[in-house]
Design a protein around this motif. Structure first.
Motif, PDB file in Angstrom:
ATOM      1  N   PHE A 267       0.831  -1.202   0.000  1.00 40.80           N
ATOM      2  CA  PHE A 267       0.000   0.000   0.000  1.00 40.80           C
ATOM      3  C   PHE A 267       0.864   1.252   0.000  1.00 40.80           C
ATOM      4  CE2 PHE A 267      -2.386   3.377   2.179  1.00 40.80           C
ATOM      5  CZ  PHE A 267      -3.446   3.496   1.294  1.00 40.80           C
ATOM      6  N   LEU A 268       1.929   1.252   0.785  1.00 41.69           N
ATOM      7  CA  LEU A 268       2.816   2.407   0.820  1.00 41.69           C
ATOM      8  C   LEU A 268       3.525   2.589  -0.525  1.00 41.69           C
ATOM      9  CD1 LEU A 268       4.452   2.186   4.366  1.00 41.69           C
ATOM     10  CD2 LEU A 268       2.363   3.366   3.657  1.00 41.69           C
ATOM     11  N   LEU A 269       3.943   1.504  -1.128  1.00 44.25           N
ATOM     12  CA  LEU A 269       4.625   1.594  -2.422  1.00 44.25           C
ATOM     13  C   LEU A 269       3.689   2.100  -3.512  1.00 44.25           C
ATOM     14  CD1 LEU A 269       6.708  -1.727  -2.370  1.00 44.25           C
ATOM     15  CD2 LEU A 269       7.546   0.598  -1.981  1.00 44.25           C
ATOM     16  N   ILE A 270       2.447   1.634  -3.474  1.00 47.70           N
ATOM     17  CA  ILE A 270       1.454   2.089  -4.458  1.00 47.70           C
ATOM     18  C   ILE A 270       1.073   3.540  -4.192  1.00 47.70           C
ATOM     19  CG2 ILE A 270      -0.929   1.783  -5.260  1.00 47.70           C
ATOM     20  CD1 ILE A 270      -0.561  -1.246  -4.568  1.00 47.70           C
ATOM     21  N   GLY A 271       0.798   3.841  -2.936  1.00 55.13           N
ATOM     22  CA  GLY A 271       0.349   5.179  -2.586  1.00 55.13           C
ATOM     23  C   GLY A 271       1.391   6.245  -2.794  1.00 55.13           C
ATOM     24  N   SER A 272       2.669   5.866  -2.748  1.00 58.56           N
ATOM     25  CA  SER A 272       3.746   6.830  -2.956  1.00 58.56           C
ATOM     26  C   SER A 272       4.297   6.784  -4.373  1.00 58.56           C
ATOM     27  CB  SER A 272       4.878   6.573  -1.956  1.00 58.56           C
ATOM     28  OG  SER A 272       5.439   5.286  -2.141  1.00 58.56           O
ATOM     29  N   GLY A 273       3.634   6.043  -5.260  1.00 55.54           N
ATOM     30  CA  GLY A 273       4.013   6.056  -6.660  1.00 55.54           C
ATOM     31  C   GLY A 273       5.217   5.219  -7.018  1.00 55.54           C
ATOM     32  N   ARG A 274       5.658   4.367  -6.115  1.00 52.29           N
ATOM     33  CA  ARG A 274       6.849   3.573  -6.398  1.00 52.29           C
ATOM     34  C   ARG A 274       6.543   2.368  -7.279  1.00 52.29           C
ATOM     35  NH1 ARG A 274       8.267   6.844  -2.409  1.00 52.29           N
ATOM     36  NH2 ARG A 274      10.449   6.979  -1.746  1.00 52.29           N
ATOM     37  N   VAL A 275       5.342   1.832  -7.178  1.00 52.12           N
ATOM     38  CA  VAL A 275       4.941   0.698  -8.021  1.00 52.12           C
ATOM     39  C   VAL A 275       3.510   0.922  -8.488  1.00 52.12           C
ATOM     40  CG1 VAL A 275       6.460  -0.934  -6.805  1.00 52.12           C
ATOM     41  CG2 VAL A 275       4.072  -0.681  -6.084  1.00 52.12           C
ATOM     42  N   GLU A 276       3.156   0.251  -9.561  1.00 54.72           N
ATOM     43  CA  GLU A 276       1.782   0.267 -10.043  1.00 54.72           C
ATOM     44  C   GLU A 276       1.028  -0.894  -9.400  1.00 54.72           C
ATOM     45  OE1 GLU A 276       0.179   2.284 -12.120  1.00 54.72           O
ATOM     46  OE2 GLU A 276       1.890   3.622 -12.444  1.00 54.72           O
ATOM     47  N   PRO A 277      -0.220  -0.692  -9.011  1.00 53.65           N
ATOM     48  CA  PRO A 277      -0.976  -1.799  -8.423  1.00 53.65           C
ATOM     49  C   PRO A 277      -1.315  -2.857  -9.464  1.00 53.65           C
ATOM     50  CG  PRO A 277      -2.399   0.084  -8.764  1.00 53.65           C
ATOM     51  CD  PRO A 277      -1.000   0.546  -9.077  1.00 53.65           C
ATOM     52  N   THR A 278      -1.380  -4.097  -9.029  1.00 53.69           N
ATOM     53  CA  THR A 278      -1.835  -5.161  -9.909  1.00 53.69           C
ATOM     54  C   THR A 278      -3.348  -5.048 -10.078  1.00 53.69           C
ATOM     55  OG1 THR A 278      -2.248  -6.695  -8.092  1.00 53.69           O
ATOM     56  CG2 THR A 278       0.002  -6.653  -9.007  1.00 53.69           C
ATOM     57  N   ALA A 279      -3.885  -5.822 -11.004  1.00 56.03           N
ATOM     58  CA  ALA A 279      -5.335  -5.809 -11.217  1.00 56.03           C
ATOM     59  C   ALA A 279      -6.067  -6.220  -9.937  1.00 56.03           C
ATOM     60  CB  ALA A 279      -5.700  -6.736 -12.368  1.00 56.03           C
ATOM     61  N   ASP A 280      -5.550  -7.229  -9.254  1.00 56.09           N
ATOM     62  CA  ASP A 280      -6.182  -7.678  -8.008  1.00 56.09           C
ATOM     63  C   ASP A 280      -6.112  -6.595  -6.937  1.00 56.09           C
ATOM     64  OD1 ASP A 280      -6.842 -10.099  -9.116  1.00 56.09           O
ATOM     65  OD2 ASP A 280      -5.142 -11.187  -8.244  1.00 56.09           O
ATOM     66  N   GLU A 281      -4.979  -5.893  -6.880  1.00 53.64           N
ATOM     67  CA  GLU A 281      -4.844  -4.827  -5.895  1.00 53.64           C
ATOM     68  C   GLU A 281      -5.779  -3.670  -6.195  1.00 53.64           C
ATOM     69  OE1 GLU A 281      -0.200  -5.428  -4.460  1.00 53.64           O
ATOM     70  OE2 GLU A 281      -0.651  -4.275  -6.282  1.00 53.64           O
ATOM     71  N   ARG A 282      -5.961  -3.343  -7.468  1.00 62.86           N
ATOM     72  CA  ARG A 282      -6.904  -2.285  -7.831  1.00 62.86           C
ATOM     73  C   ARG A 282      -8.316  -2.647  -7.376  1.00 62.86           C
ATOM     74  NH1 ARG A 282      -5.382   1.830 -10.928  1.00 62.86           N
ATOM     75  NH2 ARG A 282      -3.383   1.705 -12.017  1.00 62.86           N
ATOM     76  N   GLN A 283      -8.674  -3.889  -7.568  1.00 70.20           N
ATOM     77  CA  GLN A 283     -10.007  -4.324  -7.152  1.00 70.20           C
ATOM     78  C   GLN A 283     -10.136  -4.260  -5.640  1.00 70.20           C
ATOM     79  OE1 GLN A 283     -11.067  -8.238  -8.507  1.00 70.20           O
ATOM     80  NE2 GLN A 283     -13.175  -8.079  -7.798  1.00 70.20           N
ATOM     81  N   ALA A 284      -9.109  -4.683  -4.939  1.00 71.39           N
ATOM     82  CA  ALA A 284      -9.150  -4.662  -3.480  1.00 71.39           C
ATOM     83  C   ALA A 284      -9.186  -3.234  -2.938  1.00 71.39           C
ATOM     84  CB  ALA A 284      -7.947  -5.411  -2.913  1.00 71.39           C
ATOM     85  N   LEU A 285      -8.488  -2.322  -3.599  1.00 72.60           N
ATOM     86  CA  LEU A 285      -8.441  -0.932  -3.149  1.00 72.60           C
ATOM     87  C   LEU A 285      -9.760  -0.207  -3.379  1.00 72.60           C
ATOM     88  CD1 LEU A 285      -4.866  -0.008  -4.407  1.00 72.60           C
ATOM     89  CD2 LEU A 285      -5.627   0.071  -2.027  1.00 72.60           C
ATOM     90  N   GLY A 286     -10.530  -0.653  -4.331  1.00 72.55           N
ATOM     91  CA  GLY A 286     -11.817  -0.034  -4.597  1.00 72.55           C
ATOM     92  C   GLY A 286     -11.669   1.384  -5.133  1.00 72.55           C
ATOM     93  N   GLY A 287     -12.525   2.299  -4.687  1.00 72.85           N
ATOM     94  CA  GLY A 287     -12.544   3.656  -5.218  1.00 72.85           C
ATOM     95  C   GLY A 287     -11.281   4.439  -4.983  1.00 72.85           C
ATOM     96  N   ILE A 288     -10.532   4.098  -3.953  1.00 72.24           N
ATOM     97  CA  ILE A 288      -9.328   4.850  -3.654  1.00 72.24           C
ATOM     98  C   ILE A 288      -8.235   4.622  -4.707  1.00 72.24           C
ATOM     99  CG2 ILE A 288      -8.106   3.096  -2.256  1.00 72.24           C
ATOM    100  CD1 ILE A 288      -7.363   5.270  -0.306  1.00 72.24           C
TER     101      ILE A 288
END
Length: 270
Positions: free
Chosen positions: A241-262
């Motif tokens: 979450f920290l890596l995605i939220g700080s722009g270090r990595v792109e979320p996977t498709a599964d992570e995008r689904q889990a993150l929902g609207g955020i």
């Protein structure tokens, strides 16, 4: 797609010659040296105020973790790539040292003005697409890093600054201070540095404690800036979450689904 970086550039961009000229121009319309919030950053962000005791505890613990992390890397390892695209681990070390020196200098810059930034809104100027001389900043960082005869020299330099920061934090009081053209409470300012040091410790690519106070501050900051709450940790791991939220990595498709609207509002740093 290259990952977008957060605090990797916040100190360098602020002090580059091009940025300096822009700041001098901005100063013509400021009161007491404090720049007004740029129009593009007027979007509503809920307040995030952190007590000095909490932020101090987090930063002191992070300083200790940095010491342990630095003890695990040698000269050769410091020349290897970091978690910041285009940066070696050595360049992360130099960046953190320079930023902490700027932080130390502001401790005597007290003011009676009311804060115009808090622990979250400070980061608005580093939002994705917010501009900044990332190439120029990286070149400056490489030239500065190359001034050391060996990478271990930069580690010793940072170790001295970590000691100085630790000492200064012990006597820091609740106050408002000027920092990079803004005014923040000492609690909020120190919170931003606990977040910064934690994210850069991730960039060193050494093991770390996910449940640290600084990691929790980083998570809260990302959530506030994204105007939402992260899902349960078992859906998206804390480090991811920290890596995605700080722009270090792109979320996977599964992570995008889990993150929902955020997910559509991440990353919040750029």
């Amino acid at each position: 797609m290259q990952a977008r970086m957060p605090g990797c550039y916040r100190w360098i961009v602020r002090t580059s010659p091009i940025r300096h000229m822009r700041q001098m121009s901005d100063m013509r319309t400021t009161i007491d040296g404090v720049r007004p919030m740029a129009k593009r950053y007027r979007a509503a962000v809920r307040a995030m105020n952190v007590t000095l005791e909490r932020s101090r505890t987090a930063l002191l613990a992070e300083i200790g973790e940095w010491r342990r992390a630095l003890a695990t890397v040698n000269d050769t390892g410091l020349l290897e790539p970091s978690g910041c695209p285009g940066w070696a681990r050595l360049e992360v070390v130099v960046h953190v040292r320079a930023g902490l020196q700027e932080l130390l200098a502001c401790f005597t810059a007290g003011t009676a003005l009311a804060p115009d930034r808090d622990a979250a809104t400070y980061w608005l100027e580093f939002a994705p697409g917010g501009g900044g001389g990332t190439v120029e900043g990286t070149m400056w960082l490489r030239r500065t890093s190359s001034a050391y005869a060996r990478p271990s020299g930069a580690v010793r330099h940072l170790a001295d600054v970590l000691d100085q920061t630790e000492h200064a934090l012990g006597g820091l009081q609740d106050a408002t201070v000027r920092f990079q053209g803004h005014v923040l409470s000492t609690g909020d300012l120190i919170a931003t540095w606990a977040v910064e040091l934690h994210l850069h410790r991730l960039d060193l690519l050494v093991p770390y404690a996910e449940a640290s106070d600084a990691a929790m501050l980083a998570r809260e900051t990302i959530e506030v800036l994204a105007d939402g709450s992260a899902p349960a940790a078992n859906l998206v791991a804390a480090e991811r979450f920290l890596l995605i939220g700080s722009g270090r990595v792109e979320p996977t498709a599964d992570e995008r689904q889990a993150l929902g609207g955020i997910a559509a509002r991440l990353p919040v740093f750029g």
